[in-house]
Design a protein around this motif. Structure first.
Motif, mmCIF file in Angstrom:
data_model
loop_
_atom_site.group_PDB
_atom_site.id
_atom_site.type_symbol
_atom_site.label_atom_id
_atom_site.label_comp_id
_atom_site.label_asym_id
_atom_site.label_seq_id
_atom_site.Cartn_x
_atom_site.Cartn_y
_atom_site.Cartn_z
ATOM 1 N N LYS A 218 -7.203 56.844 54.382
ATOM 2 C CA LYS A 218 -7.821 57.131 55.672
ATOM 3 C C LYS A 218 -7.105 56.391 56.797
ATOM 4 N N LEU A 219 -7.280 56.898 58.007
ATOM 5 C CA LEU A 219 -6.666 56.268 59.168
ATOM 6 C C LEU A 219 -7.195 54.854 59.355
ATOM 7 N N ASP B 16 -10.132 61.626 57.256
ATOM 8 C CA ASP B 16 -9.404 60.641 58.066
ATOM 9 C C ASP B 16 -10.278 59.508 58.581
ATOM 10 N N ARG C 250 -2.197 54.139 58.169
ATOM 11 C CA ARG C 250 -3.246 54.492 57.210
ATOM 12 C C ARG C 250 -3.481 53.368 56.221
ATOM 13 N N ILE D 183 -1.986 48.231 55.314
ATOM 14 C CA ILE D 183 -1.872 49.402 56.170
ATOM 15 C C ILE D 183 -0.404 49.785 56.293
#
Length: 419
Positions: free
Chosen positions: A380-381, A372, A7, A3
């Motif tokens: 993606k978040l 997202d 994200r 991460i």
């Protein structure tokens, strides 16, 4: 999983990273899932200690009790709630804005990262300093609830919806409430608003057989309830007798629900909320439009003791389905994860994969936020939940998912880098 800046950048084997690195977060024996998506709720009732009415209540009668509770402005029978709820409600929020925030906090605490909110306008949270998109709470898409059978009320609510969309931009959307409360002309105007602002639309559709009876024949529980409110149902129903209906459908003589589906399909994206009473021809019609989704609220459906929901047929038809909690007026809590668990434990005709997809990606698709949210993919978040499990195979994992809580994964900072 790697991460960066909040994200997901990569998903791979644990052998690819050093477990002793300072940026490694070891969550132990857990399953990692994307955060939950609650595609339909009404946060203004978040101070309800328990659902309004009794299980199996007729929908029209329940709505009357909800209106009375809203006018009363206090939680119904809060003193009779369980101790944990009573303690939670001892310091009642003094304002509607605080009630909404209380509900949003509950959603966030139980693993929800994206919420489709039906907002009574002017929305109480509009004056809040808290943004609709926040690193510390669920993102909110606020649908301006638009209704009113009389021309005066219709016009007023439409003006409020227009102001709502202008104020909230990409976090705003519109919701013509339901066929029994929103006349055809107002529904058309809401669709035009959605086109103008390139936003989503949500509407309660095929919620109960009583709704269909009202639209088709102008009779039944909804007609009786409208009379109790001092309205004359024959002035608005059945739809086929009203001048606005002919403009609803490109096909002359089409049934009301079919006409409504076709009209909503002309919006950029539309959610048919509940869909408890959708018939085969209506499911086939929804199937034609990829921009249409159905939002299923399992425990609210169970509260009203409706006939089995056609979610299995919707999924078999390839229709996108998301899940919602509806509100605390018909549900004991706002945990989307518990909606998923209800299905895992009570709808054995659905696979765990189908249930988890509806609880995540299905809702993200419906709310047009799938770039997202909704799945574990690079880009993606990193809004994640964990579920404790020591399962050695999929069957054991599914059993754990059906019983264990989902816990939001707390990163040191949403902008931090982690493995």
């Amino acid at each position: 999983m790697s991460i960066r800046n909040g994200r997901i950048v990569e998903i791979g084997s644990v052998n690819q990273v050093s477990l002793n690195a300072p940026d490694v977060l070891d969550l132990g024996d857990v399953a990692i899932l994307p955060g939950m998506v609650n595609a339909h709720t009404h946060l203004e009732f978040s101070d309800q200690a328990k659902p309004i009415g009794t299980p199996g209540i007729e929908l029209a009668d329940w709505i009357a009790e909800v209106i009375a509770a809203r006018q009363n402005g206090t939680p119904q029978d809060a003193s009779q709630s369980e101790t944990s709820s009573r303690e939670r409600l001892e310091s009642q929020p003094a304002t509607p804005e605080q009630v909404i925030q209380q509900g949003l906090d509950e959603c966030t605490r139980t693993g929800t990262v994206l919420v489709g909110e039906i907002a009574t306008t002017p929305w109480a949270r509009s004056s809040s300093a808290t943004k609709l998109s926040s690193t510390s709470s669920a993102e909110v898409i606020a649908f301006a609830e638009t209704l009113g059978l009389t021309p005066e009320r219709s016009s007023h609510k439409l003006e409020l919806a227009q102001a709502h969309l202008q104020q909230h931009g990409r976090y705003g959307a519109v919701s013509p409430h339901a066929p029994y409360s929103t006349p055809p002309a107002l529904i058309q105007q809401c669709v035009q608003l959605a086109k103008q602002h390139v936003c989503g639309i949500a509407m309660h559709v095929a919620e109960s057989p009583a709704e269909r009876e009202l639209l088709d024949h102008g009779s039944g529980p909804f007609a009786n309830r409208l009379r109790s409110f001092g309205l004359k149902p024959e002035e608005f129903f059945p739809w086929k007798t009203q001048t606005g209906l002919s403009n609803l459908s490109p096909l002359s003589g089409a049934e009301p629900i079919l006409s409504l589906i076709r009209l909503l399909a002309t919006a950029p994206a539309a959610m048919l909320v509940h869909g408890n009473d959708l018939q085969e021809d209506e499911i086939a019609e929804v199937q034609k439009y990829p921009q249409l989704s159905v939002v299923y609220c399992p425990r609210t459906h169970h509260f009203f003791r409706h006939q089995p929901h056609p979610v299995d047929r919707l999924l078999a038809a390839g229709i996108n389905v998301g899940l919602g909690t509806d509100s605390r007026a018909s549900n004991p809590d706002l945990s989307l994860w518990r909606e998923a668990q209800f299905l895992l434990n009570h709808r054995q005709d659905l696979t765990p994969h189908q249930v988890l997809t509806m609880a995540t990606l299905g809702g993200a698709n419906a709310l047009q936020r799938n770039r997202d949210f909704g799945s574990l993919e690079a880009g993606k978040l990193a809004k994640l939940v964990s579920v404790s499990t020591a399962a050695a195979n999929l069957n054991a994992l599914h059993r754990d998912l059906a019983q264990s809580d989902a816990v939001p994964v707390a990163l040191a900072s949403d902008a931090a880098d982690h493995n």
